[in-house]
Design a protein around this motif. Structure first.
Motif, mmCIF file in Angstrom:
data_model
loop_
_atom_site.group_PDB
_atom_site.id
_atom_site.type_symbol
_atom_site.label_atom_id
_atom_site.label_comp_id
_atom_site.label_asym_id
_atom_site.label_seq_id
_atom_site.Cartn_x
_atom_site.Cartn_y
_atom_site.Cartn_z
ATOM 1 N N LEU A 56 -36.113 -11.099 0.227
ATOM 2 C CA LEU A 56 -36.313 -9.918 -0.619
ATOM 3 C C LEU A 56 -35.978 -10.226 -2.080
ATOM 4 O O LEU A 56 -36.020 -9.350 -2.926
ATOM 5 N N GLY A 57 -35.635 -11.463 -2.347
ATOM 6 C CA GLY A 57 -35.460 -11.897 -3.726
ATOM 7 C C GLY A 57 -34.069 -11.704 -4.296
ATOM 8 O O GLY A 57 -33.857 -11.940 -5.490
ATOM 9 N N PHE A 58 -33.101 -11.282 -3.481
ATOM 10 C CA PHE A 58 -31.733 -11.178 -3.989
ATOM 11 C C PHE A 58 -31.216 -12.573 -4.318
ATOM 12 O O PHE A 58 -31.545 -13.545 -3.636
ATOM 13 N N ASP A 81 -25.955 0.103 -3.077
ATOM 14 C CA ASP A 81 -27.101 0.781 -3.674
ATOM 15 C C ASP A 81 -27.354 0.262 -5.092
ATOM 16 O O ASP A 81 -28.501 0.002 -5.478
ATOM 17 N N ALA A 84 -29.007 -3.141 -5.059
ATOM 18 C CA ALA A 84 -30.412 -3.028 -4.657
ATOM 19 C C ALA A 84 -31.255 -2.452 -5.786
ATOM 20 O O ALA A 84 -32.362 -2.938 -6.072
ATOM 21 N N ARG A 85 -30.705 -1.452 -6.475
ATOM 22 C CA ARG A 85 -31.444 -0.839 -7.573
ATOM 23 C C ARG A 85 -31.612 -1.798 -8.749
ATOM 24 O O ARG A 85 -32.659 -1.832 -9.387
ATOM 25 N N HIS A 87 -31.781 -4.956 -8.530
ATOM 26 C CA HIS A 87 -32.789 -5.934 -8.130
ATOM 27 C C HIS A 87 -34.193 -5.340 -8.211
ATOM 28 O O HIS A 87 -35.128 -5.991 -8.683
ATOM 29 N N LEU A 88 -34.314 -4.094 -7.780
ATOM 30 C CA LEU A 88 -35.614 -3.419 -7.860
ATOM 31 C C LEU A 88 -36.080 -3.334 -9.315
ATOM 32 O O LEU A 88 -37.254 -3.589 -9.621
ATOM 33 N N VAL A 91 -37.436 -6.607 -10.273
ATOM 34 C CA VAL A 91 -38.762 -6.826 -9.680
ATOM 35 C C VAL A 91 -39.819 -6.054 -10.465
ATOM 36 O O VAL A 91 -40.903 -6.578 -10.752
ATOM 37 N N LYS A 92 -39.485 -4.842 -10.863
ATOM 38 C CA LYS A 92 -40.451 -4.035 -11.621
ATOM 39 C C LYS A 92 -40.753 -4.670 -12.970
ATOM 40 O O LYS A 92 -41.901 -4.690 -13.418
ATOM 41 N N LYS A 94 -40.616 -7.830 -13.641
ATOM 42 C CA LYS A 94 -41.467 -9.004 -13.390
ATOM 43 C C LYS A 94 -42.897 -8.603 -13.074
ATOM 44 O O LYS A 94 -43.847 -9.271 -13.497
ATOM 45 N N LEU B 98 -44.810 -9.818 -5.167
ATOM 46 C CA LEU B 98 -43.866 -8.904 -5.820
ATOM 47 C C LEU B 98 -44.164 -7.448 -5.477
ATOM 48 O O LEU B 98 -43.248 -6.629 -5.351
ATOM 49 N N LEU B 101 -42.790 -6.799 -2.201
ATOM 50 C CA LEU B 101 -41.345 -6.770 -2.360
ATOM 51 C C LEU B 101 -40.890 -5.424 -2.894
ATOM 52 O O LEU B 101 -39.919 -4.848 -2.402
ATOM 53 N N LEU B 105 -38.263 -2.842 -1.178
ATOM 54 C CA LEU B 105 -37.032 -2.429 -1.847
ATOM 55 C C LEU B 105 -37.012 -0.917 -2.052
ATOM 56 O O LEU B 105 -35.983 -0.270 -1.862
ATOM 57 N N ILE B 109 -34.089 1.421 -0.567
ATOM 58 C CA ILE B 109 -33.244 2.261 -1.420
ATOM 59 C C ILE B 109 -33.430 3.737 -1.076
ATOM 60 O O ILE B 109 -32.475 4.520 -1.088
ATOM 61 N N ILE B 122 -29.113 0.268 3.848
ATOM 62 C CA ILE B 122 -29.581 -0.937 3.150
ATOM 63 C C ILE B 122 -29.049 -2.171 3.871
ATOM 64 O O ILE B 122 -29.795 -3.102 4.189
#
Lengths: 128, 128
Positions: A56-58, A81, A84-85, A87-88, A91-92, A94, B98, B101, B105, B109, B122
DNA sequence: TATAAACCTTGTAGCCACTACAGGGTCAAG
DNA sequence: CTTGACCCTGTAGTGGCTACAAGGTTTATA
């Protein structure tokens, strides 16, 4: 269960497993008389967690924190949380970057007239 | 023009410029009497090309080939086109990854009930 | 003219998350 | 008892920089 068996079980290379041990992400297992690593079910589940989180890219550091948090059952999961947020959000970012990139590349390639290098629009677009 | 001036001109760190020289991407400039690198307009444009291509996500090796191709003015630009298309394909793959992904995510969340770690969805989703 | 600050030089090591050896030891099958 | 498939450790490499350290040069100011 030795390192090769664990590797097959969680679909991870043996080198990667030893690497996780070296950096302190996966606890050192006991050894057999022949000095082979001897993994238990706890190792399997911890490594599965790590791999799933990596998929999941963590980052390794995020996973380190997540594993620590997972052991504090009474605490609130707000910190989980938050990771995770974060990281999200990453991702956004990127995704936005890559989307812009794709548009640029599409336009670059769309301009190609399949002529000689001298009149290449792609190279022109890259030149200053 | 010394390395710091070139760095400011093309918005690149001096260390990066020296790195490009070390790996043979940017040709070695002549030196001043005090052994400072002395860049010309050709260096500026070559470095601009490199930076623009890097911004578009081309790898150093792809850029090396592109620069080689750019010097062969008579050749067809098919090879240039091929590199750009290969890179675009790569970007598209990454976008797809992505996007998947982000969906995962998001759902992870979205399941958070803000309770204790013990009942954290999570962490549950990450566990095997 | 002295000196300090702001550059430049080289070389090396670090980042991330592995991956790939080399040179040995162990173990199970035939 | 040998063969081959595994295991062990340690080290070095990947990409694309980035960050020092320890020195040399240049420029501005006192």
């Amino acid at each position: 269960m030795n390192v090769g068996e664990l590797a097959r079980t969680v679909d991870t290379k043996a080198e990667t497993i030893r690497y996780y041990e070296r950096i302190g992400l996966l606890p050192e297992p006991p050894r057999t008389s022949g000095n082979y690593r001897d993994y238990s079910a706890r190792h399997v589940s911890r490594l599965s967690f790590i791999r799933r989180a990596r998929d999941l890219g963590f980052s390794i550091e995020q996973i380190r924190v997540l594993l620590d948090l997972a052991d504090q059952k009474e605490q609130s999961c707000a910190a989980v949380d938050a990771i995770a947020r974060a990281h999200l959000a990453d991702v956004k970012r990127k995704l936005a970057d890559l989307t812009a990139l794709r548009r640029e590349l599409d336009s670059l390639i769309g301009q190609c007239r399949h002529g000689t290098v001298a009149e290449c629009r792609i190279l022109e677009a890259l030149a200053p």
